[in-house]
Design an enzyme around this catalytic site. Structure first.
Site, short mmCIF file in Angstrom:
data_model
loop_
_atom_site.label_atom_id
_atom_site.label_comp_id
_atom_site.label_asym_id
_atom_site.label_seq_id
_atom_site.Cartn_x
_atom_site.Cartn_y
_atom_site.Cartn_z
N GLY A 1 5.09 -1.00 2.58
CA GLY A 1 4.31 0.15 2.39
C GLY A 1 5.03 1.43 2.35
N HIS B 1 0.92 -1.13 0.18
CA HIS B 1 0.07 0.12 0.06
C HIS B 1 1.00 1.20 0.03
CE1 HIS B 1 0.68 0.87 4.15
NE2 HIS B 1 0.75 -0.64 4.56
N ASP B 2 0.37 2.35 -0.65
CA ASP B 2 0.90 3.67 -0.74
C ASP B 2 2.24 3.63 -1.25
OD1 ASP B 2 -1.23 5.13 0.92
OD2 ASP B 2 -0.64 3.58 2.26
#
Length: 267
Positions: A138, A120-121
């Site tokens: 992440g 994520h991100d």
């Protein structure tokens, strides 16, 4: 549009008429796929996810899955993928989180080989090559035209600079500066010099490479200088060269700390 009869496509997905979708693939609502893209067999695509044009996604890939974050509560974050990317079999690409960017993003013309994981991100630039089983935690940033060797793991919030070449089975816990060759794990991470071969192949002018080498020697091979003084001297020596400015700015903008250890080889 060529959709295999065993594929399941949600009516709320937006699929361009030129897209092909392989057998047993499942595409959920909120997924948008641009022209001339190919989705292989047994893939799982979840939304909100935007996939651009001329992408090739291999079998068993998971694209747009929810972030692997215990704080995630189902918020509508997204994954955005650009154009002409090759995403090979069993790759897993996750959406962002509201505590982070709110999105994960992959640019154009990238090659993500088998079993690559993008958490994520994360933000991946253009023309990046990630070999088999590269794993991004992440909030990782990969700048344009970097090459990352197989089985490399990158810790959360780490940045990898443009035109950097990372050897296989590396483990990164600090930012890796642009234009260098490096390999190693944590305390054994070492920089071997400037990525001259990659820069020459990309058409960098010899004078620019020469100025970057001079800046590199000031920053990395002048142990009696404190980092701030080394950066100032490097900038003075090559202020008119964008590669030198980017190298210096990369250090100055780091929150994780930038890898500065070098091996004993000559440049």
């Amino acid at each position: 549009m060529k959709i295999h009869p065993t594929a399941v496509v949600d009516p709320k997905a937006e699929i361009h008429e030129t897209v092909s979708i392989g057998p047993y693939t499942v595409i959920g609502p909120g997924v948008k796929i641009g022209a001339d893209s190919e989705i292989g067999a047994h893939c799982a695509l979840s939304g909100p996810t935007v996939i651009g044009e001329e992408n090739r996604i291999g079998p068993f890939a998971t694209v747009g899955a929810p972030p692997q974050d215990i704080k995630y509560r189902g918020e509508p974050t997204e994954l955005v993928i650009g154009n002409r990317n090759i995403i090979r079999e069993y790759a897993s690409l996750h959406r962002g989180t509201v505590a982070g960017l709110g999105y994960s993003r992959i640019g154009d013309d990238n090659l993500l080989m088998a079993y690559v994981h993008v958490a994520h991100d994360c933000v991946i630039g253009n023309g990046v090559i990630m070999a088999n089983a590269v794993t991004l935690a992440g909030h990782v940033l990969i700048e344009d035209r970097s090459i990352i060797g197989g089985l490399t793991a990158i810790q959360q919030f780490v940045r990898v600079g443009t035109f950097t070449y990372i050897g296989g089975m590396s483990g990164l816990s600090k930012d890796v500066p642009p234009y260098v060759v490096m390999a190693g794990v944590r305390k054994q991470m070492r920089i071997g010099g400037i990525n001259q071969i990659g820069m020459r192949r990309a058409g960098f002018a010899p004078e620019n490479i020469k100025k970057l080498q001079a800046a590199y020697k000031i920053i990395f091979r002048t142990p009696d200088l404190l980092l701030q003084e080394a950066l100032e001297r490097a900038l003075e020596a090559g202020e008119n060269y964008p590669e030198v400015r980017h190298l210096v700015d990369f250090f100055r903008n780091s929150k994780q700390g930038v890898l500065r250890q070098v091996d004993g080889s000559d440049d």
